[in-house]
Design a protein around this motif. Structure first.
Motif, PDB file in Angstrom:
ATOM      1  N   SER A  57      25.357  27.135  77.449  1.00  0.00           N
ATOM      2  CA  SER A  57      25.899  25.776  77.382  1.00  0.00           C
ATOM      3  C   SER A  57      26.228  25.313  78.788  1.00  0.00           C
ATOM      4  O   SER A  57      26.377  26.115  79.703  1.00  0.00           O
ATOM      5  CB  SER A  57      27.164  25.773  76.516  1.00  0.00           C
ATOM      6  OG  SER A  57      27.750  24.495  76.518  1.00  0.00           O
ATOM      7  N   HIS A  58      26.323  23.982  78.966  1.00  0.00           N
ATOM      8  CA  HIS A  58      26.868  23.532  80.244  1.00  0.00           C
ATOM      9  C   HIS A  58      28.122  22.693  80.016  1.00  0.00           C
ATOM     10  O   HIS A  58      28.518  21.926  80.876  1.00  0.00           O
ATOM     11  CB  HIS A  58      25.838  22.810  81.124  1.00  0.00           C
ATOM     12  CG  HIS A  58      24.941  21.877  80.386  1.00  0.00           C
ATOM     13  ND1 HIS A  58      23.601  21.832  80.599  1.00  0.00           N
ATOM     14  CD2 HIS A  58      25.198  20.994  79.423  1.00  0.00           C
ATOM     15  CE1 HIS A  58      23.075  20.938  79.804  1.00  0.00           C
ATOM     16  NE2 HIS A  58      24.016  20.403  79.092  1.00  0.00           N
ATOM     17  N   ASP A  59      28.720  22.874  78.840  1.00  0.00           N
ATOM     18  CA  ASP A  59      29.952  22.162  78.535  1.00  0.00           C
ATOM     19  C   ASP A  59      31.148  23.020  78.993  1.00  0.00           C
ATOM     20  O   ASP A  59      31.609  23.920  78.283  1.00  0.00           O
ATOM     21  CB  ASP A  59      30.014  21.892  77.026  1.00  0.00           C
ATOM     22  CG  ASP A  59      31.088  20.877  76.688  1.00  0.00           C
ATOM     23  OD1 ASP A  59      32.146  20.905  77.354  1.00  0.00           O
ATOM     24  OD2 ASP A  59      30.866  20.065  75.779  1.00  0.00           O
ATOM     25  N   VAL A  60      31.631  22.736  80.216  1.00  0.00           N
ATOM     26  CA  VAL A  60      32.669  23.560  80.845  1.00  0.00           C
ATOM     27  C   VAL A  60      33.925  23.613  79.977  1.00  0.00           C
ATOM     28  O   VAL A  60      34.513  24.682  79.764  1.00  0.00           O
ATOM     29  CB  VAL A  60      33.004  22.980  82.239  1.00  0.00           C
ATOM     30  CG1 VAL A  60      34.164  23.741  82.864  1.00  0.00           C
ATOM     31  CG2 VAL A  60      31.790  23.028  83.137  1.00  0.00           C
ATOM     32  N   HIS A  61      34.326  22.459  79.439  1.00  0.00           N
ATOM     33  CA  HIS A  61      35.560  22.364  78.669  1.00  0.00           C
ATOM     34  C   HIS A  61      35.497  23.247  77.409  1.00  0.00           C
ATOM     35  O   HIS A  61      36.416  24.020  77.121  1.00  0.00           O
ATOM     36  CB  HIS A  61      35.805  20.898  78.303  1.00  0.00           C
ATOM     37  CG  HIS A  61      36.969  20.698  77.402  1.00  0.00           C
ATOM     38  ND1 HIS A  61      38.265  20.930  77.826  1.00  0.00           N
ATOM     39  CD2 HIS A  61      37.051  20.307  76.111  1.00  0.00           C
ATOM     40  CE1 HIS A  61      39.085  20.685  76.819  1.00  0.00           C
ATOM     41  NE2 HIS A  61      38.371  20.303  75.768  1.00  0.00           N
ATOM     42  N   VAL A  62      34.387  23.137  76.690  1.00  0.00           N
ATOM     43  CA  VAL A  62      34.248  23.890  75.434  1.00  0.00           C
ATOM     44  C   VAL A  62      34.150  25.385  75.710  1.00  0.00           C
ATOM     45  O   VAL A  62      34.789  26.199  75.029  1.00  0.00           O
ATOM     46  CB  VAL A  62      33.003  23.401  74.649  1.00  0.00           C
ATOM     47  CG1 VAL A  62      32.784  24.235  73.409  1.00  0.00           C
ATOM     48  CG2 VAL A  62      33.172  21.947  74.278  1.00  0.00           C
ATOM     49  N   ILE A  63      33.372  25.747  76.733  1.00  0.00           N
ATOM     50  CA  ILE A  63      33.209  27.166  77.053  1.00  0.00           C
ATOM     51  C   ILE A  63      34.561  27.765  77.453  1.00  0.00           C
ATOM     52  O   ILE A  63      34.866  28.922  77.152  1.00  0.00           O
ATOM     53  CB  ILE A  63      32.149  27.341  78.177  1.00  0.00           C
ATOM     54  CG1 ILE A  63      30.760  27.026  77.615  1.00  0.00           C
ATOM     55  CG2 ILE A  63      32.180  28.743  78.765  1.00  0.00           C
ATOM     56  CD1 ILE A  63      30.326  27.876  76.448  1.00  0.00           C
ATOM     57  N   GLY A  64      35.394  26.956  78.119  1.00  0.00           N
ATOM     58  CA  GLY A  64      36.734  27.407  78.485  1.00  0.00           C
ATOM     59  C   GLY A  64      37.540  27.843  77.273  1.00  0.00           C
ATOM     60  O   GLY A  64      38.363  28.766  77.337  1.00  0.00           O
ATOM     61  N   GLN A  65      37.325  27.176  76.133  1.00  0.00           N
ATOM     62  CA  GLN A  65      38.071  27.533  74.919  1.00  0.00           C
ATOM     63  C   GLN A  65      37.450  28.704  74.167  1.00  0.00           C
ATOM     64  O   GLN A  65      38.111  29.339  73.356  1.00  0.00           O
ATOM     65  CB  GLN A  65      38.092  26.332  73.958  1.00  0.00           C
ATOM     66  CG  GLN A  65      38.757  25.087  74.501  1.00  0.00           C
ATOM     67  CD  GLN A  65      38.589  23.957  73.500  1.00  0.00           C
ATOM     68  OE1 GLN A  65      39.008  24.079  72.352  1.00  0.00           O
ATOM     69  NE2 GLN A  65      37.974  22.872  73.927  1.00  0.00           N
ATOM     70  N   LEU A  66      36.147  28.930  74.418  1.00  0.00           N
ATOM     71  CA  LEU A  66      35.405  29.846  73.547  1.00  0.00           C
ATOM     72  C   LEU A  66      35.131  31.230  74.145  1.00  0.00           C
ATOM     73  O   LEU A  66      35.315  32.247  73.472  1.00  0.00           O
ATOM     74  CB  LEU A  66      34.057  29.183  73.185  1.00  0.00           C
ATOM     75  CG  LEU A  66      33.059  29.996  72.374  1.00  0.00           C
ATOM     76  CD1 LEU A  66      33.589  30.205  70.956  1.00  0.00           C
ATOM     77  CD2 LEU A  66      31.708  29.303  72.322  1.00  0.00           C
ATOM     78  N   ALA A  67      34.709  31.248  75.410  1.00  0.00           N
ATOM     79  CA  ALA A  67      34.098  32.478  75.939  1.00  0.00           C
ATOM     80  C   ALA A  67      35.130  33.512  76.402  1.00  0.00           C
ATOM     81  O   ALA A  67      36.202  33.165  76.882  1.00  0.00           O
ATOM     82  CB  ALA A  67      33.170  32.118  77.088  1.00  0.00           C
ATOM     83  N   ASP A  68      34.745  34.791  76.229  1.00  0.00           N
ATOM     84  CA  ASP A  68      35.542  35.869  76.813  1.00  0.00           C
ATOM     85  C   ASP A  68      35.114  36.089  78.258  1.00  0.00           C
ATOM     86  O   ASP A  68      35.914  36.474  79.101  1.00  0.00           O
ATOM     87  CB  ASP A  68      35.307  37.169  76.032  1.00  0.00           C
ATOM     88  CG  ASP A  68      35.716  37.012  74.573  1.00  0.00           C
ATOM     89  OD1 ASP A  68      36.802  36.476  74.321  1.00  0.00           O
ATOM     90  OD2 ASP A  68      34.924  37.403  73.679  1.00  0.00           O
TER      91      ASP A  68
END
Lengths: 280, 255
Positions: free
Chosen positions: A210-221
């Motif tokens: 993904s390139h959605d920084v905001h969403v990845i911030g909530q999701l990824a370890d």
């Protein structure tokens, strides 16, 4: 959101996917050169980077759809270069992949789409197939849409059906290619929650491009940031936010110009305008 | 580049394409027995390629038969042998026009549908999704469509020829006044089993060629709207040329 690692995920040791010194070129143009990535078991790992950095190409390397020019790709302990087509198909039964547009089979309804891998790979009786499909559809909240055709679904619903289909064979690895692209905030929130919950509840290992920084911030370890065919930064989303490297800062802050230039390489602007050259 | 150089290049490209097509067809044949095991999928494709082409085949058969009846009557009248009209129409339809015209119509109707359907499946990642589900798209998507086409073509050609003969009878007997008894008895006396078999062999060969070309072009289409359009056009052009070339070859072999 609480992250609970499933016992199955804890059972294995070492990374589930491992790319070592991988090089890959298309038409002589290098996409990757010396790429090293390690995907930890039970985690949600994000692959980020500007458009055109080869994020989808990386997924195709991990799934064995393409082979690297150099280096080694190992998934679930298997060296992909050593696998023939049958071996690759056996490995893929342990993987699930969610395509950007869902890639549902348009001539089958939602129920049959989810049942498709079961019908192809198992001899289960119809009653067991029905129960499995309904359970997976219930998990993504679309049991009531079982008889809708793909053309009748919204983008978010298509991706949820594709997720149900991807987990119907209980895979070890789930791969998501741009799962949030084009979704409204509600659908995005639903898909985000489903990715996390599916990963933790089923003890999967998830790779999200993904390139959605905001969403990845909530999701990824763990997150890898790619640029110019290499990993330029890795760590938790919070660590990437603090990374001082210019290319990382530009990407995380969403700046238009920087190490990744706004302008595609072109001849001198003034000279081209004055000469009124038509681009060749 | 010189003309000779360009000719050499296009010759090489043609050879490469022929090689790819041969390898793909070999793969299709290799997975076909397993695809036949899923007969429900094949039946659905016989319906798509065959039943859905019935109207155009029957209408074309009727008109081709009627034209054959009219032209045949005019020609035979000059030699005073209009009673041979039934034989001429039946032989022309069974041995040549039935298989060839059916194949050309099949390429235009079912072949383009096959190529564009598979091309669109590729453009929307459906084929990639199957590969990721460890399902071979050539076995699951291409082979049933290929087998369906090979089964449908002789059936369509038989229907075309039958309707065509009735079309010739309609014009020759009903409109031009050829004796009905002579029309049918001469036909029964002159048309042999070998003539029917020739038509069947041809239609199976044409079905094989048209279906393989359509499936190949669809599977290898560039996954864009333009790419699918080009693949569809190539399907009609290549299939039509292949049918006519095969027709000459088979006729020379079977006569």
């Amino acid at each position: 959101m609480t992250s609970v690692t499933h016992p199955v995920a804890r059972a294995g040791t070492g990374p589930l996917a491992h790319l070592v010194d991988v090089a890959y070129a298309v038409g002589g143009r290098p996409v990757f050169d010396g790429l090293n990535i390690s995907i930890a078991r039970g985690s949600v790992t994000a692959i980020m980077g500007p458009s055109g950095t080869g994020k989808t190409t990386l997924l195709r390397l991990i799934t064995g759809q393409i082979r690297p020019g150099r280096g080694r790709v190992e998934v679930a302990g298997e060296d992909l270069a050593a696998l023939d087509t049958d071996g690759l198909y056996r490995l893929r039964r342990r993987m699930g992949m969610l395509f950007q547009n869902g890639a549902l089979l348009t001539d089958l309804d939602v129920y049959e789409n989810v049942a498709f891998p079961l019908r192809e790979h198992t001899q289960l009786p119809e009653c067991l197939i029905a129960r499995t499909v309904l359970m997976k559809l219930q998990a993504v909240g679309l049991r009531g849409a079982a008889r809708l055709m793909p053309a009748e679904l919204s983008g978010g619903m298509s991706r949820r059906v594709a997720l149900a289909r991807a987990i119907v064979m209980d895979p070890e690895i789930l791969i998501y290619d741009e799962p949030f692209a084009g979704l409204d905030p509600i659908a995005l929130g639903v898909v985000l929650r489903l990715i996390r919950e599916t990963n933790d509840a089923l003890g999967l290992t998830s790779i999200v491009v993904s390139h959605d920084v905001h969403v990845i911030g909530q999701l990824a370890d763990h997150t890898y940031l790619l640029s110019s065919g290499k990993v330029v930064a890795e760590g938790s989303p919070a660590e990437l936010e603090r990374d001082p490297a210019p290319v990382v800062h530009q990407f995380m802050a969403g700046e238009a110009d920087g190490p990744v230039p706004f302008h595609y390489p072109a001849p001198d602007y003034a000279a081209q305008l004055l000469g009124a050259e038509v681009p060749a | 580049m010189s003309v000779a150089g360009e000719l050499l290049l296009s010759g090489r490209e043609l050879l490469q394409k022929w090689g790819r097509f041969t390898l793909f067809t070999a793969r299709l044949l290799a997975v076909s027995p397993r695809a036949l095991g899923r007969f429900r999928l094949v039946v659905a494709q016989v319906y798509n390629a065959g039943a859905l082409s019935l109207v155009i085949i029957m209408l074309s058969g009727l008109f081709v038969g009627m034209v054959l009846g009219l032209q045949g009557y005019d020609l035979l009248r000059r030699f005073g042998s209009t009673e041979a009209l039934g034989t001429a129409a039946a032989l022309g339809l069974l041995r040549e026009l039935g298989p060839v015209v059916t194949a050309l119509l099949f390429a235009g109707r079912a072949g383009t549908a096959l190529a564009s359907e598979i091309g669109l499946m590729s453009a929307t990642d459906q084929l990639s999704a199957m590969e990721m589900m460890a399902v071979d798209p050539v076995r699951r998507v291409c082979a049933p469509r290929f087998i369906g086409g090979v089964i449908a073509m002789p059936l369509l050609a038989a229907i075309f020829s039958t309707i065509g003969i009735f079309g010739a009878q309609l014009v020759g007997v009903t409109l031009m006044g050829v004796d009905s008894g002579q029309f049918w008895s001469q036909m029964r006396g002159s048309v042999e089993l070998a003539d029917v078999v020739e038509g069947i062999i041809k239609s199976i060969a044409f079905g094989f060629a048209c279906s393989a070309i359509a499936v190949y072009e669809g599977y290898h289409a560039v996954p864009t709207a333009e790419g699918v359009g080009r693949a569809t056009t190539r399907t009609v052009v290549t299939s039509s040329v292949a049918v006519l070339a095969l027709d000459y070859t088979l006729t020379a072999m079977l006569l």
